[in-house]
Scaffold this active site. Structure first.
Site, PDB file in Angstrom:
ATOM      1  CB  THR B 138      -0.900   0.044   1.264  1.00 35.38           C
ATOM      2  OG1 THR B 138      -0.075   0.364   2.393  1.00 35.38           O
ATOM      3  CG2 THR B 138      -1.625  -1.263   1.499  1.00 35.38           C
ATOM      4  CG  ASP B 139      -0.291   4.819  -1.818  1.00 41.70           C
ATOM      5  OD1 ASP B 139       0.351   4.145  -2.664  1.00 41.70           O
ATOM      6  OD2 ASP B 139      -1.339   5.435  -2.073  1.00 41.70           O
ATOM      7  CB  CYS B 140       0.701   3.859   4.685  1.00 39.84           C
ATOM      8  SG  CYS B 140      -0.741   2.787   4.567  1.00 39.84           S
ATOM      9  CE1 TYR B 141       2.329   0.186   8.128  1.00 33.97           C
ATOM     10  CE2 TYR B 141       0.021   0.036   7.463  1.00 33.97           C
ATOM     11  CZ  TYR B 141       0.979   0.330   8.421  1.00 33.97           C
ATOM     12  OH  TYR B 141       0.594   0.749   9.661  1.00 33.97           O
ATOM     13  N   PRO B 142       4.669  -0.105   1.887  1.00 40.01           N
ATOM     14  CG  PRO B 142       6.504   1.254   1.369  1.00 40.01           C
ATOM     15  CD  PRO B 142       5.473   1.021   2.404  1.00 40.01           C
TER      16      PRO B 142
END
Lengths: 141, 406
Positions: B138-142
């Site tokens: 995800t954007d926060c958890y790449p």
């Protein structure tokens, strides 16, 4: 007179030799076979009790070694790892000879090696896997 | 009943080094000799113990974040899958989880040599644990994939949370069939070849407080060699089960959900087990202190194996298919003697719960309390008891796609 429980391990090239015949006929030993099996690589394992005169027994051992048989003391075949044992007692109703038994009132498991016939049922019956086999032991006599 | 002491008074005596503690086994003799009233006056706390297989056990782990961060979607610890459907690096590892490649019962009976319970034992033993985790990113958890290893001391939290432990009584399992069966009650030989049970009987925590008068939410206890607490009632909590004249249930009844910090526990009391043909499970050590607040509690704690009954059940047919078939009740004294009589046949017995372990736990807890290292707690709330109107429900079975019940 001597009475010994031993395990013979047969390499593939001697598995078809009539070893027991020779033990009886040439060395006058009484043979009581406890268990025998041959694995897919044609290696054999024979557990038995031998009795006869001390000198005949020793000569028979020498002869078997010359034939390429590996001789292991039966009492060292099954190892009870006491630190793994939780003393639940699940093994005691599976062991057919009473070698694994319960001591009361302590309610602890005891392993009487001399009663063990290496049937190996305990290996998988023990939930904590406290019983171990030394099939490939180098512990030859 | 007249209260003879409070928890706070007991704790003051613990702090002063004057508390009198006995195990549930020791008080049996004391009560026989001196009577309930004198024993209750003399003893402040009775300790209990049990050390049996408890499948409904597991651990919440927070693994900390790697760089870059990851929202774990799938996680494997030493190849055993953990539940990752919670926050990013939180996972729950259950005792009975198996590696996806485990042949299970395809090679019947399966051996189940390494499952979640074994990972828990290795974790507590301080061994290096391999982690394989993946995510969709995800954007926060790449981060999408990580492979690493860690030890228990290196992660933020490891909280043992066991949804169902310390069963108040359990079935005695037999096999009426014609061949071996492989169950969570062990190997059962055909034609009543053996009878397996799983309770510490007179030492078991919930037999010593049968109506849950002192054990409640927040009760501090011995868990896995460390300190834990009662979190809630356990799943399948069934305090309404039929009781005998002494007040203890004749059937599986109350259960506890237990929680505690894994980091202070010991591998000796959290053991990975492999049940042939059944699966992996965790042997959990639990010990609960019972404060003797009145004479009634001492009377409960003096319960003997002779007075505790368990139901005999056929695990070849009656249990798996939920058919009726109670083969009668038998006492724990008879079970512990080594053989019982079922349908006229003498049947050898074996336990899956370690009585020697239970005894050691009760002794250890006694030493902790006597030594001033362990104080008692008052429950924050009571657990639903015999009068709560609970009855066990079977799973509803209907066509989820249709409108009508099957």
């Amino acid at each position: 007179m001597i009475k010994q429980k031993i395990v013979l391990r047969f390499p593939p090239h001697v598995v078809e030799q009539p070893t027991i015949y020779h033990l009886i006929k040439d060395y006058d030993l009484m043979v009581n076979i406890l268990r025998a099996d041959i694995n897919p690589r044609k290696e054999g394992r024979l557990m038995m009790e031998l009795s006869g005169s001390e000198s005949n027994y020793q000569r028979a051992l020498e002869w078997m070694k010359e034939q390429g048989l590996k001789i292991i003391s039966l009492e060292q075949q099954i190892i009870w790892q006491q630190d793994r044992c939780t003393h639940c007692g699940a093994c005691t109703v599976i062991c057919p000879t009473g070698a694994l038994c319960f001591t009361r009132p302590e309610m602890t498991v005891r392993f009487a090696e001399e009663k063990c016939v290496v049937c190996e049922l305990c290996l998988r019956a023990c939930p904590a896997r406290a019983m171990e086999t030394l099939v490939d032991s180098e512990n030859s006599l | 009943m007249k209260q003879i002491r409070t928890i706070e008074e007991i704790n003051e005596k613990i702090r002063a080094g004057k508390v009198v503690v006995m195990t549930a086994e020791e008080v049996i003799g004391l009560v026989e000799e001196k009577g309930v009233n004198e024993a209750a006056a003399a003893v402040d706390v009775v300790t209990t113990g049990t050390f049996g297989p408890m499948c409904s056990s597991g651990v919440f782990l927070n693994l900390g974040h790697p760089q870059p961060r990851i929202k774990i979607n799938e996680a494997y610890l030493n190849g055993v899958p953990a539940y990752a459907g919670i926050a990013a690096v939180d996972i729950y590892l259950g005792a009975t989880a198996l590696p996806p490649r485990d042949p299970a019962n395809r090679n019947y009976p399966g051996e189940f040599v390494y499952g979640g319970a074994h990972v828990i034992e290795d974790l507590v033993a301080g061994k290096e644990i391999r982690l394989d985790a993946s995510s969709y990113g995800t954007d926060c958890y790449p981060l999408k994939r990580i492979k690493t290893s860690f030890r228990l001391a290196e992660i933020n939290e490891a909280t043992l949370y066991n949804p169902r432990n310390a069963y108040q009584n359990y079935n005695v399992a037999v096999n009426l069939g014609q061949k071996n069966i492989y169950t969570y009650m062990g190997i059962l030989k055909p034609n009543l070849g053996n009878a397996n049970y799983s309770s510490a009987g007179q030492l078991s925590p919930l037999f010593n407080d049968p109506y849950l008068k002192t054990i409640g939410i927040g009760t501090r206890l011995f868990l896995g060699g460390g300190i834990g607490y009662v979190a809630w009632n356990g799943t399948q909590h069934n305090p309404s089960a039929e009781r005998g004249s002494t007040g203890v249930p004749n059937y599986p009844a109350a259960t506890l959900a237990l929680v505690g910090d894994l980091k202070q526990m010991k591998p000796r009391w959290l053991r990975g087990l492999s049940y042939l043909g059944y699966g992996a499970t965790l042997q959990v050590g639990v010990g609960i202190p019972i404060p003797i607040l009145d004479e009634g509690m001492m009377s409960h704690c003096a319960i003997r194996d002779e007075e505790i009954m368990a139901p005999i059940l056929d695990y070849q047919r009656a249990y798996p298919y939920r058919e009726s078939g109670n083969l009668g009740l038998v006492s724990y004294a008879d079970l512990k003697s080594g053989s019982i009589t079922v349908s006229g046949k003498k049947v050898p017995t074996a336990s899956l719960s370690s009585y020697a372990g239970a005894r050691e736990i009760a002794e250890t807890l006694k030493e902790w309390i006597s030594g001033g290292d362990f104080e008692l707690t008052s429950p924050a709330a009571s657990l639903p008891a015999h009068d709560a109107g609970i009855s066990l429900k079977p799973m509803p079975q209907r066509d989820p796609d249709g409108q009508e019940d099957q």
